[in-house]
Write an enzyme that holds these catalytic residues in place. Structure first.
Site, short mmCIF file in Angstrom:
data_model
loop_
_atom_site.label_atom_id
_atom_site.label_comp_id
_atom_site.label_asym_id
_atom_site.label_seq_id
_atom_site.Cartn_x
_atom_site.Cartn_y
_atom_site.Cartn_z
N LYS A 152 0.84 -1.20 0.00
CA LYS A 152 0.00 0.00 0.00
C LYS A 152 0.87 1.25 0.00
CE LYS A 152 -1.80 2.59 3.24
NZ LYS A 152 -1.75 3.95 2.63
N SER A 172 5.48 6.69 10.59
CA SER A 172 5.69 7.35 11.87
C SER A 172 5.81 6.35 13.01
CB SER A 172 4.53 8.30 12.16
OG SER A 172 3.37 7.55 12.46
N THR A 173 6.50 6.74 14.06
CA THR A 173 6.63 5.90 15.25
C THR A 173 5.27 5.65 15.87
OG1 THR A 173 8.91 6.55 15.68
CG2 THR A 173 7.61 5.84 17.57
N GLU A 183 10.29 0.62 10.17
CA GLU A 183 11.29 1.67 9.96
C GLU A 183 10.57 2.98 10.23
OE1 GLU A 183 13.06 4.48 9.03
OE2 GLU A 183 13.01 4.03 6.89
N CYS A 228 13.30 10.49 7.28
CA CYS A 228 13.28 10.00 8.66
C CYS A 228 14.67 10.09 9.28
CB CYS A 228 12.76 8.58 8.71
SG CYS A 228 13.48 7.54 7.44
N GLU A 244 10.07 14.92 16.09
CA GLU A 244 10.37 14.88 14.67
C GLU A 244 9.46 15.87 13.92
OE1 GLU A 244 9.47 11.22 12.55
OE2 GLU A 244 11.32 11.47 11.40
#
Lengths: 296, 500, 304
Positions: free
Chosen positions: B206, B259-260, B280, B314, B411
């Site tokens: 996706k 994203s985390t 990741e 990132c 971030e």
């Protein structure tokens, strides 16, 4: 000299930061065998004990991970030496916990051999699993495995000593420090093993052992933000897996070894070390690559 | 020509406050990349089982050009039923032709994809730039070539897996569900698909909802390469589509880049299942400049570290640490360099910083800029005019930043750099590691032993010493701590797709 | 010299250069796409910055005169062209060039100091310089003693440059580092710093007699040295890449680099030169192409 001397009973305590404290909770439980013999009063460790152990493990990690790999190997080997010297104690302890004499003997021997096996790996797995990567630019690039950090370990009832050793050894061989929850029902050998560790040049805090109920203590390990990885070596149905995994808010590396029979060949390999390693890749420019002479 | 005397007068006059003037003597005329060779269909369907099919959802969403806000195409939105169809197709392919194929044969298909990307590079880079807003210079020189190279690298592994993991006979996992972000759309697709195919898995991928086009172009390439139907399925959609993929029961592997925050949700969603997971995620990398560094190259490293791809990276070097003794010099050099950065139309070959990927992301960046100002940090932006239409952000520096400041901790994912100073090695190592993230870091010094001290002690998956933001298919990439786990790229990148 | 006090820093402490990073940065300038009016402007600028050069043993007064004519009339078929900046010759040809260029604003530059090797005594070098200046040279292109530099005798090199600068009088001094013999970008940077501190008005890459001559990374390092020196002292120093720049496209890349490293104040032939012999014709062909829309043949441009 009296022949009717009263024997000295051993007090089993926790092992945190190179010390043997009692649980801060003051709780204890009776360790018994199938015959109902009262083997010892074990510390019924608390979540606070787990937290203290994590603090010790974090403090010890910096030094342990920075040790020369060769030195870590020597220390692991030293643990094996000490265990060898105390074989009989461990055999009798295992026997008291329902293991047959023959199995107990084998388990202690296997545990010693396993420590020697991982002692040897300490300064070799980096060579097997590290890589130099031929990038398509003027850079030198290499990847090395490094310790993950503080590792929480839940051990199991079957082969209580061998399981414990098989889980701890690869973790510390790889420069991690550990907080271990041994089997609730067969805990004696774990604390005796802590005494071996304590006599083996292992710096305080590298290995911490908290006896108690895994159902209570494992989630405390899982929830803690300063634990980097969790090794589930317990019986697969023992813990509420979801509760543990969902307790990990800091992206813990989670490894499950429920199905592994530590008594077999399957029970040892450098891949157990690798499961608790991060890969670090470093880049640096190289002058004048790709041809003779100055091309600047 | 001036006489020596006149020169001398000029020299004395200059002495007051030396400063350099940029962008006044010679401005570059627009040099737009052509678009006549590019085909973007008005509508794209889902790529399932080797065919483009209408979505069960019946729904479509628009993808726009963030540089102009113009609509590019209408994209099918996959729902849970579409995900199920795609997973079934992937399972069928895994149990069928693909699963039975030899590694050597699989390799040939993957090599084919690599070659086809190279052949269509010019079209792909223009579409990447149109859909995502990144400068054509980057999509042309970095994204698309690296994507092709990634397939080429992993193709060669397909029949050599037994050599990768000593004493093991690795086997494939099955169906991999893969979710990728919008910052490097085709490159991330390559990072996901190439190792999955090389290891014998089948794929449901996706792409991000703001940048679906190159993934759909890749679907066309895969069709053209005659890959067996179902080996690669591409489902477009937003978060709900991704969630349906993560929750599908017949998936053996989830690979996610993003994203985390979402990474944690995925970890929890996969908890208790047998799905293998690699993540990741975010980063907040320290880029550390020592006084003995090659400063001019370091400044270029700072620029590449934070302004590459509008800072939508990132592993961006978003926290700059400069040793106190060279702070003023570095800052001066940095500002001079920033003055020459060209921000504008991403299709212009001279553009250094293109459009922010979406309105939403631009809002996020603006939010952090406001926070930075409120926190008392000093802001510096280059004196330029931004295009009136589209989503743009000036390159931004914050100095006087505290370690506790939110702009130094969270971030931002934009062209915003925080600058802090340090005195000693131990201090900067402590500050660099003082973050939940651990994806990357930069170290600049001329002293080898200092480099190794830093690279050893910094807890990050990629450490660039005297360089920054370099990528290569052979080089493992991935994070420590909350930056995720597992590696992409290199031999290590195979592990996430195999039973070892 | 009076306005410039001599400072002699410890040149072993010149900033270090990472070669790969410098190469990457230099390559990035070449990614600029210079089109339309900016190309025209750049080509005109490049032409005006050329030091039209002949430095051959077989040079004759006739050849030098032809070159001077070319310098003043690069291509009369095209209107509105600038002249080149200077004609660069051996000292023995300075008088001829000076006469041929009379009435124009074109400078006469002379190489000196036992060009190209620099293998002679201080005394001979000074006399060589004084002779060129006496013959009418507006600019002197000296070579540094590479042997001494590579041996680490930085004070020797510094003193020699300072002495030649003094001998130049009002002539501007270009110091040729001969970067192709220095071996690393660190050394290029160090030699640049020595030259600028010792009194150079320009620093120059090469004699054109040694390969590699001018390259983008070398020129970048020298431009950055000039920039740092300017910030440190307020003194503007010129830059002359020489040798190997023969195509317009390359010249435009150098100008992009100049534009983005030193900026507007350096974008004139007072502060930047191309040492080249064949670049002029390529620039002229490109200008003719821009004017006519047709790609050109060398047959239509005089070779002098």
């Amino acid at each position: 000299m009296s022949t009717n001397r009263l024997s000295i009973l051993k007090t089993y305590k926790l092992y945190i930061g190179g010390q043997f404290p009692r649980t801060e909770s003051g709780r204890s439980y009776k360790a018994t065998n199938s015959k109902g013999d009262h083997l010892a009063n074990m510390c019924w460790g608390s979540k606070k004990d787990v937290r203290d152990a994590i603090v010790s493990a974090r403090a010890a990690w910096k030094g342990w991970s920075a040790r020369a790999a060769f030195n870590r190997g020597q220390i692991l080997y030293r643990i094996a030496e000490m265990l060898e010297g105390r074989s009989e104690q461990f055999v009798s302890e295992l026997v008291s916990m329902d293991v047959t004499a023959q199995d107990a003997k084998e388990e202690v021997q296997d545990s010693i051999d396993r420590l020697v096996y991982y002692a040897g790996w300490c300064d070799k797995y980096q060579q097997v699993f590290g890589t130099v990567n031929p990038v398509a630019s003027s850079h030198f690039n290499f990847s090395v495995p490094e310790s993950t950090g503080v590792v929480g370990i839940v051990s199991k009832e079957a082969s209580p000593l061998l399981s414990l050793v098989s889980l701890i050894a690869p973790a510390i061989a790889g420069g991690n420090t550990v907080v271990v929850i041994p089997s609730y029902s067969k805990p004696l050998a774990a604390i005796s093993f802590a005494e071996v560790i304590n006599d083996s040049d292992v710096p305080g805090g590298v290995i911490n052992i908290i006896t108690g109920k895994a159902t209570e203590l494992a989630p405390a390990l899982a929830e803690h933000m300063d634990v980097n990885a969790l090794v589930l070596g317990n019986e697969s149905d023992e813990l509420d897996k979801d509760a543990i995994l969902k307790g990990t808010h800091n992206l813990k590396r989670i490894v499950a070894y429920h199905e592994i029979n530590w008594k077999t060949e399957q029970g040892q390999s450098p891949y157990f070390i690798l499961d608790l390693q991060e890969t670090k890749t470093t880049w640096h420019p190289i002058e004048n690559i790709g041809g003779a002479g100055a091309k600047y | 020509m001036a006489t020596t005397k006149k020169t001398a007068t000029k020299k004395v006059a200059k002495k007051a406050a030396p400063s350099l003037k940029f962008n006044t003597a010679w401005e570059y005329a627009p040099a737009l990349e052509g678009t006549s060779h590019v085909t973007i269909a008005p509508q794209y369907e889902l790529f399932i089982d080797g065919k483009f099919v209408k979505p069960e959802s019946g729904k479509y969403f628009n993808t726009i050009n963030p540089a102009t806000e113009a609509n590019l195409s209408s994209i099918a939105e996959a729902n849970a039923a579409d995900v199920d169809k795609a997973v079934k197709a992937a399972r069928k392919a895994y149990n069928g032709a693909w699963g039975k194929m030899s590694g050597a044969e699989r390799a040939k298909y993957i090599f084919r994809i690599s070659r086809m990307i190279q052949e269509k590079a010019r079209e792909l880079c223009v579409i990447e730039t149109l859909d995502g807003g990144k400068p054509i210079r980057e999509s042309r020189d970095i994204d698309i070539p690296l994507a092709a190279n990634h397939f080429f690298y992993y193709a060669g592994w397909a029949d050599k897996l037994d050599y990768a993991f000593p004493n093991r006979k690795p086997t494939s996992l099955g169906v991999a569900g893969q979710i990728i972000p919008w910052n490097f759309p085709l490159l991330m697709a390559a990072w996901k698909i190439a190792p999955a195919l090389a290891t014998g898995n089948t794929v449901v991928l996706k792409p991000a909802e703001t940048t679906p086009l190159t993934a759909l172009k890749l679907a066309e390439i895969i069709q053209e390469c005659d890959l067996p139907p179902g080996v690669v399925n591409i489902l477009t959609g937003a978060g709900a589509t991704g969630a349906a993929l993560v929750q599908h029961n017949d998936i053996n592997k989830i690979a996610f880049t993003g994203s985390t925050e979402v990474g944690k949700l995925i970890q929890q969603a996969c908890a208790g299942s047998s799905k293998k997971l690699t993540l990741e995620l975010g980063g907040k990398a320290a880029n550390i400049i020592f006084e003995d560094a090659p400063l001019d190259q370091a400044v270029e490293g700072i620029i590449n570290g934070i302004f590459f791809n509008q800072g939508h990276v990132c592993c961006a070097g978003s926290r700059l640490f400069v040793q106190e003794s060279v702070y003023k010099t570095v800052l001066r050099k940095l500002k001079d360099r920033m003055a020459t950065l060209i921000v504008g139309n991403p299709l212009d070959k001279n553009t250094d910083i293109g459009a922010i990927n979406s309105k939403q992301q631009l809002d996020t960046i603006h939010k952090y800029i406001t926070i930075g100002k409120k926190e008392g940090a000093e802001m510096y932006q280059t004196d330029i005019n931004l295009p009136r239409k589209g989503f743009y952000c000036k390159p931004t520096l914050f100095t006087d930043v505290a370690q506790s400041s939110r702009i130094a901790q969270e971030e931002i994912f934009g062209p915003v750099l925080t600058v802090q100073t340090f005195r000693t090695e131990d201090e900067v190592i402590e500050k660099a590691n003082n973050t939940p993230y651990g994806l990357s870091a930069g170290v600049w010094t001329d002293k080898g032993s200092k480099i190794f001290n830093l690279t050893t002690k910094i807890r990050a998956g990629v450490v660039w010493a005297n360089t920054y933001n370099k990528f290569d298919p052979t080089s493992p990439f991935g994070g420590y701590k909350e930056s995720g786990y597992g590696r992409e790229g290199g031999l290590q990148g195979l592990a996430g797709y195999l039973h070892i | 010299m009076s306005e410039r006090s001599i400072v002699r820093p410890d040149f072993r402490h010149s900033p270090s250069i990472d070669q790969v990073g410098a190469e990457e940065r230099a390559a990035r300038f070449t990614k600029r796409s210079i089109k339309k009016e900016s190309k025209l402007q750049g080509l005109h600028l490049a032409l005006s910055m050329i030091d039209l050069t002949t430095l051959e043993g077989k040079d004759t007064p006739g050849k030098v005169k032809q070159l001077c004519y070319k310098a003043m009339h690069p291509h009369d078929a095209l209107e509105g062209l600038p002249t080149v900046a200077a004609v660069c010759v051996f000292p023995s040809m300075v008088g001829i060039a000076k006469k041929a260029l009379e009435g124009s604003k074109i400078k006469v530059a002379s190489v000196a100091t036992a060009f190209p090797s620099g293998q002679s005594t201080r005394d001979v070098k000074l006399r060589d310089t004084k002779y060129a200046v006496a013959e009418g040279a507006d600019e002197v292109d000296m070579v540094i003693s590479r042997g001494k530099f590579l041996a680490g005798e930085y004070n020797f090199v510094f003193d020699e440059i300072a002495a030649i600068k003094e001998a130049c009088g009002n002539a501007r001094l270009k110091v040729i580092l001969e970067t192709g013999e220095l071996g690393s970008l660190d050394k290029v940077r160090r030699a640049s710093d020595i030259a600028m501190h010792a009194g150079a008005d320009f620093i120059k890459t090469s004699t054109g007699k040694i390969q590699p001559a001018a390259t983008m990374p070398v020129t970048l390092v020298m431009l950055e040295a000039i920039r740092d020196f300017y910030y440190e002292t307020g003194i503007q120093i010129g830059m002359k890449p020489a040798g190997g720049i023969s195509k317009s496209k390359a010249a435009l890349h150098y100008l992009v680099m100049l534009n983005e490293v030193l900026g507007a104040d350096w974008m004139t032939n007072e502060w930047f030169r191309f040492g080249a012999s064949s670049l002029a014709n390529d620039v002229l062909m490109q200008l003719a192409k821009e004017a006519t829309g047709r790609y050109q043949s060398a047959d239509y441009f005089s070779i002098d």
